[in-house]
Design an enzyme around this catalytic site. Structure first.
Site, PDB file in Angstrom:
ATOM      1  N   ASP A   1       1.058  -1.595  -0.018  1.00  0.00           N
ATOM      2  CA  ASP A   1      -0.058  -0.142  -0.034  1.00  0.00           C
ATOM      3  C   ASP A   1       0.917   1.131   0.043  1.00  0.00           C
ATOM      4  OD1 ASP A   1      -2.020  -1.786   0.512  1.00  0.00           O
ATOM      5  OD2 ASP A   1      -2.582  -1.043   1.723  1.00  0.00           O
TER       6      ASP A   1
ATOM      7  N   PHE B   1       1.700   2.018  -3.443  1.00  0.00           N
ATOM      8  CA  PHE B   1       0.711   2.210  -4.093  1.00  0.00           C
ATOM      9  C   PHE B   1       0.774   4.063  -4.135  1.00  0.00           C
ATOM     10  CE2 PHE B   1      -3.433   3.339  -5.590  1.00  0.00           C
ATOM     11  CZ  PHE B   1      -3.717   2.249  -6.089  1.00  0.00           C
ATOM     12  N   ASP B   2       0.619   4.226  -2.747  1.00  0.00           N
ATOM     13  CA  ASP B   2       0.305   5.763  -2.205  1.00  0.00           C
ATOM     14  C   ASP B   2       1.966   6.596  -2.907  1.00  0.00           C
ATOM     15  OD1 ASP B   2      -2.004   4.433  -0.932  1.00  0.00           O
ATOM     16  OD2 ASP B   2      -0.945   4.981   1.018  1.00  0.00           O
TER      17      ASP B   2
ATOM     18  N   LEU C   1     -36.749  -6.964 -14.114  1.00  0.00           N
ATOM     19  CA  LEU C   1     -36.869  -8.850 -14.083  1.00  0.00           C
ATOM     20  C   LEU C   1     -37.782  -8.881 -13.220  1.00  0.00           C
ATOM     21  CD1 LEU C   1     -33.656  -9.831 -12.749  1.00  0.00           C
ATOM     22  CD2 LEU C   1     -34.028  -9.787 -15.480  1.00  0.00           C
TER      23      LEU C   1
ATOM     24  N   GLU D   1     -26.761 -17.264 -12.075  1.00  0.00           N
ATOM     25  CA  GLU D   1     -26.081 -16.100 -10.846  1.00  0.00           C
ATOM     26  C   GLU D   1     -26.639 -15.348 -10.112  1.00  0.00           C
ATOM     27  OE1 GLU D   1     -25.506 -12.337 -14.271  1.00  0.00           O
ATOM     28  OE2 GLU D   1     -25.946 -14.287 -14.822  1.00  0.00           O
TER      29      GLU D   1
ATOM     30  N   LYS E   1     -28.095 -12.733  -7.758  1.00  0.00           N
ATOM     31  CA  LYS E   1     -28.943 -11.191  -7.740  1.00  0.00           C
ATOM     32  C   LYS E   1     -27.905 -10.438  -6.042  1.00  0.00           C
ATOM     33  CE  LYS E   1     -33.670  -8.974  -7.654  1.00  0.00           C
ATOM     34  NZ  LYS E   1     -32.968  -8.076  -7.762  1.00  0.00           N
TER      35      LYS E   1
ATOM     36  N   ASP F   1     -27.813  -7.604  -4.589  1.00  0.00           N
ATOM     37  CA  ASP F   1     -28.516  -6.100  -3.607  1.00  0.00           C
ATOM     38  C   ASP F   1     -27.400  -5.570  -4.066  1.00  0.00           C
ATOM     39  OD1 ASP F   1     -30.738  -5.629  -2.638  1.00  0.00           O
ATOM     40  OD2 ASP F   1     -30.449  -6.815  -0.419  1.00  0.00           O
TER      41      ASP F   1
ATOM     42  N   TYR G   1     -22.908  -7.472 -14.704  1.00  0.00           N
ATOM     43  CA  TYR G   1     -23.398  -8.792 -14.852  1.00  0.00           C
ATOM     44  C   TYR G   1     -23.987  -8.697 -16.716  1.00  0.00           C
ATOM     45  CZ  TYR G   1     -26.883  -5.952 -12.589  1.00  0.00           C
ATOM     46  OH  TYR G   1     -27.943  -4.728 -12.390  1.00  0.00           O
TER      47      TYR G   1
ATOM     48  N   LYS H   1     -36.165 -15.274  -5.809  1.00  0.00           N
ATOM     49  CA  LYS H   1     -36.020 -14.431  -4.778  1.00  0.00           C
ATOM     50  C   LYS H   1     -35.450 -15.050  -3.609  1.00  0.00           C
ATOM     51  CE  LYS H   1     -36.910  -9.822  -4.828  1.00  0.00           C
ATOM     52  NZ  LYS H   1     -36.431  -8.884  -4.734  1.00  0.00           N
TER      53      LYS H   1
ATOM     54  N   CYS I   1     -42.357   5.167  33.717  1.00  0.00           N
ATOM     55  CA  CYS I   1     -40.977   5.558  32.489  1.00  0.00           C
ATOM     56  C   CYS I   1     -40.213   4.717  33.611  1.00  0.00           C
ATOM     57  CB  CYS I   1     -41.182   6.836  32.778  1.00  0.00           C
ATOM     58  SG  CYS I   1     -39.548   7.890  31.558  1.00  0.00           S
TER      59      CYS I   1
ATOM     60  N   CYS J   1     -38.052   8.058  34.426  1.00  0.00           N
ATOM     61  CA  CYS J   1     -38.130   8.622  35.399  1.00  0.00           C
ATOM     62  C   CYS J   1     -38.949   8.389  35.807  1.00  0.00           C
ATOM     63  CB  CYS J   1     -37.913  10.227  34.600  1.00  0.00           C
ATOM     64  SG  CYS J   1     -39.893  10.050  33.279  1.00  0.00           S
TER      65      CYS J   1
ATOM     66  N   CYS K   1     -44.039   8.782  27.243  1.00  0.00           N
ATOM     67  CA  CYS K   1     -43.788   9.405  28.903  1.00  0.00           C
ATOM     68  C   CYS K   1     -43.549  11.076  29.015  1.00  0.00           C
ATOM     69  CB  CYS K   1     -41.955   8.970  29.761  1.00  0.00           C
ATOM     70  SG  CYS K   1     -41.295  10.271  30.737  1.00  0.00           S
TER      71      CYS K   1
ATOM     72  N   CYS L   1     -37.318  13.995  32.084  1.00  0.00           N
ATOM     73  CA  CYS L   1     -36.703  13.254  31.491  1.00  0.00           C
ATOM     74  C   CYS L   1     -35.336  12.804  30.722  1.00  0.00           C
ATOM     75  CB  CYS L   1     -38.074  12.394  31.159  1.00  0.00           C
ATOM     76  SG  CYS L   1     -37.718  10.781  30.393  1.00  0.00           S
TER      77      CYS L   1
HETATM   78  S1  IVH Z   1     -29.778  -8.568 -15.459  1.00  0.00           S
HETATM   79  C1  IVH Z   1     -32.333  -7.389 -18.350  1.00  0.00           C
HETATM   80  N1  IVH Z   1     -28.424  -9.585 -13.538  1.00  0.00           N
HETATM   81  O1  IVH Z   1     -31.705  -6.534  -9.780  1.00  0.00           O
HETATM   82  C2  IVH Z   1     -32.283  -7.533 -17.031  1.00  0.00           C
HETATM   83  N2  IVH Z   1     -30.128  -7.890 -12.729  1.00  0.00           N
HETATM   84  O2  IVH Z   1     -34.697  -7.486 -10.308  1.00  0.00           O
HETATM   85  C3  IVH Z   1     -30.671  -6.636 -16.721  1.00  0.00           C
HETATM   86  N3  IVH Z   1     -29.964  -7.131 -10.440  1.00  0.00           N
HETATM   87  O3  IVH Z   1     -32.206  -3.514 -12.011  1.00  0.00           O
HETATM   88  C4  IVH Z   1     -30.865  -7.768 -15.552  1.00  0.00           C
HETATM   89  N4  IVH Z   1     -28.522  -8.539  -9.596  1.00  0.00           N
HETATM   90  O4  IVH Z   1     -30.166  -4.184 -10.245  1.00  0.00           O
HETATM   91  C5  IVH Z   1     -29.203  -8.914 -13.506  1.00  0.00           C
HETATM   92  N5  IVH Z   1     -26.920 -10.887 -11.827  1.00  0.00           N
HETATM   93  C6  IVH Z   1     -27.703  -9.720 -12.285  1.00  0.00           C
HETATM   94  C7  IVH Z   1     -28.775  -8.946 -11.166  1.00  0.00           C
HETATM   95  C8  IVH Z   1     -29.310  -7.893 -12.315  1.00  0.00           C
HETATM   96  C9  IVH Z   1     -28.804  -8.146  -9.473  1.00  0.00           C
HETATM   97  C10 IVH Z   1     -30.360  -5.895  -9.919  1.00  0.00           C
HETATM   98  C11 IVH Z   1     -30.525  -5.033 -10.870  1.00  0.00           C
HETATM   99  C12 IVH Z   1     -31.859  -5.135 -11.703  1.00  0.00           C
HETATM  100  C13 IVH Z   1     -32.695  -5.807 -11.199  1.00  0.00           C
HETATM  101  C14 IVH Z   1     -34.287  -6.044 -11.927  1.00  0.00           C
END
Ligand code: IVH
Length: 699
Positions: free
Chosen positions: A30, A33-34, A80, A108, A110, A112, A220, A307, A401, A404, A419, A425
Site C-alpha cells: 500500500d 501504491f500511495d 426482471l 448467477e 442477484k 442487492d 452482469y 428471490k 417510565c 424517570c 412518557c 426525563c
Molecule cells: S440482469 C434486463 N443480473 O436486479 C435485466 N440483474 O430486479 C438486466 N440485479 O435492475 C438485469 N443482480 O439491478 C441482472 N445478476 C444480475 C443481477 C441483476 C442484481 C438487479 C438489477 C436489476 C434488478 C431487477
C-alpha cells in the site's frame, strides 16, 4: 519527459488498482501504491496541460458539489420478473423450452445494490448512469470514477469500440458497518441496509465522500450494437479479461434440477459472502434464443429472478429493555442470545409495541424468530411455541417510565406509550439536543451524541438554548476535547445562528413535525411568532398539516417551558423569520399551480421556485382550485386522472417558461443554465440513436 512519466505512472497505478480491487491479489505494498499516487498527483498539479478525466488520481474524488444531469439510456434499463416460488420458476423454464427448444441457462447471484450502466468508448470510461425510470437516469460519472473496481481504462484490445456494460453498485457489509458506526457517532441518521447506503452514496453530491465509502461494482450484462459474441457467458468471459469485476459464482445449467442445485447451494452459501445478495438470476444463455424470446413492456422474457425469502434465525429472548425516545415514545428492545443473520451478529431486535407483543404472545425465555427485512434493527416475527419451557410467565408491559418513573400515557389513535415528562426525563432532554444539532437541523459540527451527554452530565447544558451560552473555555475542560475542537464547536454553534428558519423549526423537535412539514410551515406562516400564535385550525391551512400535527404544534407552544426556550433562542439571534422570496414579477399572482413529472430543462424544484418568483402558488396536489398543471414525462397517474376529471389544463415545461417570459430574468445558477444547454444537445442526439428492446437491438 514529464508526459512520459505521467503516462507510466497512470499505467502502473491502473494495473495495481486492478490487481488489488478486482483480483484481490496485490503485487506491491500500500505504501508503494500511495507513493506513486502522490507522485502522479504532484505532476498533474504542476502540469495541468496533461489532465485526463480518467487518470487514476480521480479515484480520490473532488469536493465540488455536482448537480446530476439527466441522461437517456441508449437501451432502456429493464427490470426482471420476480418469483419466490420454485414452481413458477419451473413454469418459466418450461415456457422457454417450449418456445426455443432445449437450451442453456446461466445462473448467477442477484446482487442487492443499485443498478448502474457504464459506457465505454475506445476502452475509456465515458459515462456512468443510474437506472432512473429505466428510460432516463442520472449521470453519476464523477462518483463512479472513484469506485476502485470500475476500470477507467480497459485492458487488452479486443473490446468493442462503443458498448455499455451494466451491473450493480454494492456496499460490502464491512463498509456498511463502518459507515453506520461513524454516522451514529456523529448523531446522523443511519442507513437502513447496504442497498440504501449504496444508492444514497452514489447520489452524493461530492465525489470525495463517495471515494471514502468503500463501494464496489460487479457487472452482469453487456449491451451494444452487434456485439461479436454468441452468448451471455461468452460476453462475460471477455468482459472479465478487459478488467471488469465479473462474479465467479456463475454456472451454466442445462436442466431445472441443475438450476435448483445452484439455488439451494447459494441460499445458504450467500451468508458467507462479504456483500448482500437477495436471490438468483436465471438467464437464457444464447443471444439467438434471447432474441427469439424478446421482451414484455417491462422485462426480458429470457430472464427471471428467483428471490430468497428474508433470512430468519431462531434464538433465545433473554430480556427486554425499554428505550425512551426524544418525544417520550417507549420502544421495547429485545436482548437476544447472539446469532448470525444476513452477514452480521444480531444481539438486539425491536418489538415495536405492547399490542404486538401480546398478539405474538412473546415471553422472556422463548425461542423467537428474528428477521431482517430492510430495517436497521432486525425484528422479532414469531415464537417457536413448541420450544417453550412450561412455566415461563406472560410478558408484562411497563406502566411507568423506566428512566424517570412517571406513569406512561397513551394518546388517542396511537399504539405507542409515551412518557409525558418532557422537561425532566433524561433521554428526552438529550434526544432533543441531539436532534437539534443534526445536520438537517442546525448542523452543529463537532458535537456528537457523546459530547452532548458529557455536557449534560457536567451541568453545562439542560436544553437547546443552553448551547448558545457555552464558552470555549468550558468545553476545553472536557476530557478528549482540546482547545482546537472547543473553538470549532463554538464557531459552529455561532454559525448556526444563520441557519434558515425552516430548519430552526424542524430542530425544535416538535412531535410529528419532520423536515418537510417544517418547510411548509415556514413557507406558509413566514415567522416563529405567526406559527406560535396560530390556532390548530389555522395551522391546518398549511400544506401537509392535519389535525394530529396541528394539535401537536399547538401543545408544544402552549407549554410554558418551551416558550421560555423559544425566547432564549430569539435572544441568541437565531433566524425566526423566513427569507425574503425572490420576486421577479406578478404574472402568476393568484394562480394555483401543480408541478408533476420529470422535466428536460429544469428540475422540479427550479420550476417551483419560478412559480413563486412570479407570484404564483405551488400546490402539492391537484384540487378544484388548481389553475393548471406543469406536466412533464411520467406524470403521476392519480394526478392525471384527477386533472382529467376536473378539466384542469396541462401545460408543458416550454409553454410555462413562455408564460413567464423565459427564466433568464430570475438569475438561474450558472450550473442550471449549463445543464439545460447540455441536456438539449444530448436529447436531440440520443433521440436519433435510441433503440427500443422490441427492435431486438440489445445485442
Ligand atoms: S440482469 C434486463 N443480473 O436486479 C435485466 N440483474 O430486479 C438486466 N440485479 O435492475 C438485469 N443482480 O439491478 C441482472 N445478476 C444480475 C443481477 C441483476 C442484481 C438487479 C438489477 C436489476 C434488478 C431487477
Amino acid at each position: 519527459m514529464v508526459q512520459e512519466r505521467i503516462m507510466e505512472l497512470r499505467r502502473a497505478l491502473n494495473h495495481h488498482n486492478y490487481k488489488y480491487y478486482v483480483e484481490n491479489s496485490p503485487e506491491i505494498s500500500d505504501f508503494e501504491f500511495d507513493r506513486m499516487m502522490r507522485e502522479l498527483q504532484d505532476l498533474e498539479a504542476a502540469h495541468p496541460e496533461y489532465a485526463d478525466p480518467n487518470s487514476p488520481t480521480v479515484r480520490v474524488g473532488s469536493d465540488i458539489t455536482a448537480d446530476f444531469a439527466s441522461v437517456e439510456h441508449r437501451f432502456p434499463m429493464l427490470s426482471l420478473s420476480n418469483t419466490y416460488s420454485i414452481d413458477e420458476l419451473r413454469e418459466f423454464v418450461e415456457r422457454v423450452e417450449r418456445e426455443v427448444g432445449e437450451t442453456e441457462f446461466v445462473c448467477e447471484l442477484k446482487f442487492d445494490g443499485t443498478a448502474i450502466s457504464l459506457t465505454y468508448e475506445d476502452g475509456r470510461l465515458m459515462q456512468a448512469a443510474t437506472r432512473g425510470d429505466g428510460e432516463r437516469g442520472d449521470d453519476v460519472t464523477a462518483n463512479a470514477r472513484t469506485i476502485r473496481s470500475i476500470p477507467l481504462e480497459l485492458r487488452g484490445d479486443d473490446y468493442p469500440r462503443l458498448f455499455e456494460i451494466r451491473g450493480e453498485i454494492l456496499m460490502p457489509y464491512a463498509s456498511f458497518d463502518r459507515l453506520n458506526a461513524e454516522r451514529e457517532q456523529n448523531g446522523e441518521p443511519l442507513f437502513a441496509n447496504p442497498r440504501n447506503a449504496a444508492a444514497g452514496t452514489l447520489k452524493q453530491q461530492q465525489s470525495s465522500i463517495v471515494a471514502k465509502r468503500g463501494l464496489d461494482c460487479t457487472l452482469y450484462q453487456l449491451a451494444g450494437e452487434s456485439l461479436p459474441y454468441e452468448s451471455h457467458w461468452e460476453s462475460m468471459e471477455h468482459a472479465r479479461k478487459w478488467g471488469f469485476k465479473i462474479s465467479d459464482k456463475m454456472r451454466i445449467c442445462r436442466s431445472m434440477q441443475e438450476i435448483e442445485e445452484f439455488i439451494n447451494y447459494w441460499d445458504t452459501g450467500r451468508k458467507a459472502l462479504p456483500f448482500p445478495t437477495d436471490g438468483v438470476v436465471i438467464k437464457v444463455n444464447r443471444y439467438s434464443d434471447q432474441r427469439a424470446l424478446g421482451f414484455t413492456a417491462k422485462a426480458p422474457r429470457w430472464a427471471v429472478a428467483y428471490k430468497f425469502k428474508a433470512e430468519q434465525a431462531l434464538t433465545k429472548l433473554l430480556s427486554v429493555d425499554f428505550q425512551v425516545g426524544r418525544t417520550g415514545a417507549i420502544t421495547p428492545v429485545a436482548n437476544l442470545e447472539p446469532v448470525q443473520l444476513a452477514g452480521t451478529t444480531v444481539k438486539r431486535a425491536t418489538l415495536h409495541n405492547a399490542e404486538q407483543i401480546a398478539q405474538l404472545d412473546i415471553r422472556v425465555g422463548d425461542m423467537v424468530y428474528v428477521e431482517k427485512s430492510g430495517e436497521i434493527i432486525p425484528k422479532i416475527t414469531g415464537v417457536e411455541h413448541s420450544q417453550r419451557e412450561r412455566d415461563i410467565r406472560p410478558f408484562e408491559f411497563i406502566d411507568k417510565c423506566p428512566v424517570c418513573g412517571t406513569p406512561l400515557v397513551r394518546y388517542e389513535g396511537e399504539v405507542k406509550s409515551y412518557c409525558p415528562n418532557q422537561s425532566h426525563c433524561r433521554p428526552q432532554i438529550l434526544g432533543r439536543i441531539i436532534h437539534f444539532i443534526r445536520r438537517k437541523a442546525m448542523d452543529i459540527d463537532g458535537l456528537g451524541a457523546e459530547t452532548v451527554e458529557l455536557l449534560f452530565e457536567r451541568g453545562l447544558i439542560r436544553d437547546i438554548a443552553d448551547l448558545y451560552d457555552l464558552k470555549a473555555a468550558d468545553l476545553a475542560k472536557l476530557p478528549r476535547l482540546g482547545d482546537k475542537s472547543a473553538d470549532n464547536i463554538v464557531r459552529s454553534i455561532d454559525a448556526s445562528r444563520k441557519v434558515p428558519f425552516n430548519r430552526v423549526l424542524f430542530g425544535l423537535g416538535i412531535r410529528f413535525v419532520g423536515e418537510t412539514t417544517a418547510k411548509y410551515l415556514a413557507e406558509h406562516f413566514r415567522s416563529m411568532d405567526a406559527v406560535m400564535q396560530a390556532t390548530p385550525e389555522e395551522l391546518m391551512e398549511s400544506e401537509e398539516v392535519g389535525e394530529k400535527i396541528a394539535d401537536s404544534i399547538a401543545d408544544y407552544f402552549a407549554d410554558e417551558s418551551n416558550r421560555t426556550i423559544i425566547e432564549r433562542l430569539r435572544k441568541a439571534g437565531l433566524q425566526f423569520e423566513a427569507e425574503e422570496r425572490e420576486s421577479v414579477s406578478d404574472t402568476l399572482a393568484g394562480r394555483n399551480i401543480v408541478v408533476s413529472g420529470t422535466f428536460r430543462e429544469h428540475s422540479r424544484d427550479r420550476l417551483k421556485e419560478l412559480i413563486e418568483a412570479h407570484g404564483g402558488k405551488v400546490q402539492s396536489g391537484v384540487a378544484a382550485n388548481t389553475d393548471f398543471i406543469i406536466a412533464g414525462d411520467k406524470m403521476g397517474p392519480t394526478k392525471l386522472q384527477k386533472a382529467k376529471k376536473l378539466g384542469i389544463r396541462l401545460v408543458s415545461e416550454e409553454e410555462f417558461i413562455g408564460m413567464i417570459g423565459g427564466d433568464s430574468g430570475s438569475a438561474p445558477t450558472s450550473a442550471t443554465a449549463a445543464k439545460s444547454a447540455a441536456s438539449t444537445e444530448r436529447t436531440a442526439a440520443d433521440a436519433a440513436t435510441k433503440k427500443t428492446p422490441e427492435q431486438g437491438s440489445l445485442f
